[in-house]
Design a protein around this motif. Sequence first.
Motif, PDB file in Angstrom:
ATOM      1  N   TYR A   1       2.399   1.805  -3.358  1.00  0.00           N
ATOM      2  CA  TYR A   1       1.376   2.274  -4.289  1.00  0.00           C
ATOM      3  C   TYR A   1       1.100   3.761  -4.088  1.00  0.00           C
ATOM      4  O   TYR A   1       1.009   4.528  -5.057  1.00  0.00           O
ATOM      5  CB  TYR A   1       0.111   1.439  -4.089  1.00  0.00           C
ATOM      6  CG  TYR A   1      -1.031   1.758  -5.023  1.00  0.00           C
ATOM      7  CD1 TYR A   1      -0.912   1.560  -6.388  1.00  0.00           C
ATOM      8  CD2 TYR A   1      -2.242   2.224  -4.533  1.00  0.00           C
ATOM      9  CE1 TYR A   1      -1.965   1.828  -7.244  1.00  0.00           C
ATOM     10  CE2 TYR A   1      -3.297   2.491  -5.376  1.00  0.00           C
ATOM     11  CZ  TYR A   1      -3.155   2.293  -6.737  1.00  0.00           C
ATOM     12  OH  TYR A   1      -4.201   2.562  -7.578  1.00  0.00           O
TER      13      TYR A   1
ATOM     14  N   LYS B   1      -7.572  -8.066  -0.422  1.00  0.00           N
ATOM     15  CA  LYS B   1      -8.374  -9.187  -0.902  1.00  0.00           C
ATOM     16  C   LYS B   1      -7.606 -10.489  -0.677  1.00  0.00           C
ATOM     17  O   LYS B   1      -6.435 -10.587  -0.967  1.00  0.00           O
ATOM     18  CB  LYS B   1      -8.690  -9.041  -2.380  1.00  0.00           C
ATOM     19  CG  LYS B   1      -9.587  -7.881  -2.678  1.00  0.00           C
ATOM     20  CD  LYS B   1      -9.818  -7.758  -4.165  1.00  0.00           C
ATOM     21  CE  LYS B   1     -10.655  -6.524  -4.455  1.00  0.00           C
ATOM     22  NZ  LYS B   1     -10.800  -6.296  -5.881  1.00  0.00           N
TER      23      LYS B   1
ATOM     24  N   ARG C   1      -5.844   6.885  -5.339  1.00  0.00           N
ATOM     25  CA  ARG C   1      -5.174   5.701  -4.788  1.00  0.00           C
ATOM     26  C   ARG C   1      -5.611   5.427  -3.351  1.00  0.00           C
ATOM     27  O   ARG C   1      -5.776   4.265  -2.958  1.00  0.00           O
ATOM     28  CB  ARG C   1      -3.656   5.873  -4.872  1.00  0.00           C
ATOM     29  CG  ARG C   1      -3.137   5.820  -6.299  1.00  0.00           C
ATOM     30  CD  ARG C   1      -1.672   6.182  -6.378  1.00  0.00           C
ATOM     31  NE  ARG C   1      -1.212   6.265  -7.748  1.00  0.00           N
ATOM     32  CZ  ARG C   1      -0.256   5.500  -8.266  1.00  0.00           C
ATOM     33  NH1 ARG C   1       0.370   4.631  -7.520  1.00  0.00           N
ATOM     34  NH2 ARG C   1       0.092   5.628  -9.522  1.00  0.00           N
TER      35      ARG C   1
ATOM     36  N   GLN D   1      -8.903   3.707  -3.506  1.00  0.00           N
ATOM     37  CA  GLN D   1      -8.734   2.316  -3.923  1.00  0.00           C
ATOM     38  C   GLN D   1      -8.295   1.443  -2.747  1.00  0.00           C
ATOM     39  O   GLN D   1      -8.783   0.325  -2.578  1.00  0.00           O
ATOM     40  CB  GLN D   1      -7.706   2.216  -5.062  1.00  0.00           C
ATOM     41  CG  GLN D   1      -8.169   2.828  -6.354  1.00  0.00           C
ATOM     42  CD  GLN D   1      -9.368   2.110  -6.920  1.00  0.00           C
ATOM     43  OE1 GLN D   1      -9.425   0.886  -6.920  1.00  0.00           O
ATOM     44  NE2 GLN D   1     -10.334   2.866  -7.395  1.00  0.00           N
ATOM     45  N   ILE D   2      -7.401   1.964  -1.951  1.00  0.00           N
ATOM     46  CA  ILE D   2      -6.926   1.211  -0.775  1.00  0.00           C
ATOM     47  C   ILE D   2      -8.052   1.057   0.240  1.00  0.00           C
ATOM     48  O   ILE D   2      -8.245  -0.007   0.827  1.00  0.00           O
ATOM     49  CB  ILE D   2      -5.688   1.894  -0.162  1.00  0.00           C
ATOM     50  CG1 ILE D   2      -4.496   1.703  -1.102  1.00  0.00           C
ATOM     51  CG2 ILE D   2      -5.393   1.335   1.225  1.00  0.00           C
ATOM     52  CD1 ILE D   2      -3.257   2.456  -0.690  1.00  0.00           C
TER      53      ILE D   2
ATOM     54  N   GLU E   1       0.829  -1.201   0.000  1.00  0.00           N
ATOM     55  CA  GLU E   1       0.000   0.000   0.000  1.00  0.00           C
ATOM     56  C   GLU E   1       0.867   1.255   0.000  1.00  0.00           C
ATOM     57  O   GLU E   1       0.598   2.203  -0.744  1.00  0.00           O
ATOM     58  CB  GLU E   1      -0.921   0.023   1.215  1.00  0.00           C
ATOM     59  CG  GLU E   1      -2.039  -0.988   1.140  1.00  0.00           C
ATOM     60  CD  GLU E   1      -2.832  -1.084   2.421  1.00  0.00           C
ATOM     61  OE1 GLU E   1      -2.483  -0.400   3.409  1.00  0.00           O
ATOM     62  OE2 GLU E   1      -3.813  -1.847   2.447  1.00  0.00           O
TER      63      GLU E   1
ATOM     64  N   ARG F   1     -11.093   0.798  -0.358  1.00  0.00           N
ATOM     65  CA  ARG F   1     -12.024  -0.201  -0.886  1.00  0.00           C
ATOM     66  C   ARG F   1     -11.478  -1.620  -0.807  1.00  0.00           C
ATOM     67  O   ARG F   1     -12.167  -2.581  -1.125  1.00  0.00           O
ATOM     68  CB  ARG F   1     -12.361   0.128  -2.338  1.00  0.00           C
ATOM     69  CG  ARG F   1     -13.220   1.353  -2.475  1.00  0.00           C
ATOM     70  CD  ARG F   1     -13.575   1.625  -3.914  1.00  0.00           C
ATOM     71  NE  ARG F   1     -14.285   2.884  -4.011  1.00  0.00           N
ATOM     72  CZ  ARG F   1     -14.057   3.797  -4.934  1.00  0.00           C
ATOM     73  NH1 ARG F   1     -13.152   3.591  -5.871  1.00  0.00           N
ATOM     74  NH2 ARG F   1     -14.745   4.909  -4.950  1.00  0.00           N
TER      75      ARG F   1
ATOM     76  N   LEU G   1      -8.216  -2.755  -2.115  1.00  0.00           N
ATOM     77  CA  LEU G   1      -7.438  -3.183  -3.269  1.00  0.00           C
ATOM     78  C   LEU G   1      -6.340  -4.194  -2.897  1.00  0.00           C
ATOM     79  O   LEU G   1      -6.138  -5.170  -3.590  1.00  0.00           O
ATOM     80  CB  LEU G   1      -6.804  -1.967  -3.949  1.00  0.00           C
ATOM     81  CG  LEU G   1      -5.934  -2.231  -5.157  1.00  0.00           C
ATOM     82  CD1 LEU G   1      -6.771  -2.792  -6.302  1.00  0.00           C
ATOM     83  CD2 LEU G   1      -5.246  -0.943  -5.610  1.00  0.00           C
TER      84      LEU G   1
END
Length: 50
Positions: free
Chosen positions: A24, A48, A37, A40-41, A21, A43, A45
Amino acid sequence: MLKQFKSFARALRIPSSEDRENAYLNGAIDRIDLEYRQRQIDRGLFRKSY
Protein backbone atom coordinates in the motif's frame (compact mmCIF):
# COMPACT_ATOMS: atom_id res chain seq x y z
CA MET A 1 10.68 -31.27 -7.75
CA LEU A 2 11.21 -29.62 -4.36
CA LYS A 3 11.93 -26.28 -6.03
CA GLN A 4 8.62 -26.45 -7.93
CA PHE A 5 6.75 -27.28 -4.75
CA LYS A 6 8.33 -24.35 -2.91
CA SER A 7 7.40 -21.91 -5.67
CA PHE A 8 3.85 -23.29 -5.74
CA ALA A 9 3.52 -22.98 -1.96
CA ARG A 10 4.92 -19.45 -2.08
CA ALA A 11 2.32 -18.49 -4.70
CA LEU A 12 -0.51 -19.71 -2.45
CA ARG A 13 0.79 -17.95 0.65
CA ILE A 14 -1.56 -15.36 2.11
CA PRO A 15 0.20 -12.01 2.46
CA SER A 16 0.71 -10.84 6.03
CA SER A 17 -0.60 -7.49 7.19
CA GLU A 18 2.96 -6.14 7.02
CA ASP A 19 3.25 -7.23 3.37
CA ARG A 20 -0.07 -5.56 2.55
CA GLU A 21 0.97 -2.37 4.35
CA ASN A 22 4.25 -2.22 2.42
CA ALA A 23 2.47 -2.76 -0.88
CA TYR A 24 0.00 0.00 0.00
CA LEU A 25 2.81 2.42 0.89
CA ASN A 26 4.73 1.55 -2.28
CA GLY A 27 1.71 2.62 -4.31
CA ALA A 28 1.98 6.24 -3.18
CA ILE A 29 2.48 8.68 -6.03
CA ASP A 30 3.84 11.65 -4.07
CA ARG A 31 4.78 12.79 -0.57
CA ILE A 32 1.26 13.95 0.31
CA ASP A 33 -0.22 10.61 -0.74
CA LEU A 34 2.48 8.76 1.22
CA GLU A 35 1.72 10.74 4.38
CA TYR A 36 -2.00 10.08 3.94
CA ARG A 37 -1.36 6.36 3.55
CA GLN A 38 0.89 6.32 6.62
CA ARG A 39 -1.89 7.93 8.69
CA GLN A 40 -4.36 5.33 7.41
CA ILE A 41 -2.03 2.53 8.48
CA ASP A 42 -1.48 4.15 11.88
CA ARG A 43 -5.25 4.18 12.34
CA GLY A 44 -5.36 0.43 11.76
CA LEU A 45 -6.49 0.11 8.15
CA PHE A 46 -4.86 -3.34 7.74
CA ARG A 47 -5.01 -4.52 11.34
CA LYS A 48 -8.77 -4.84 11.73
CA SER A 49 -9.92 -8.33 12.63
CA TYR A 50 -13.31 -9.27 11.26
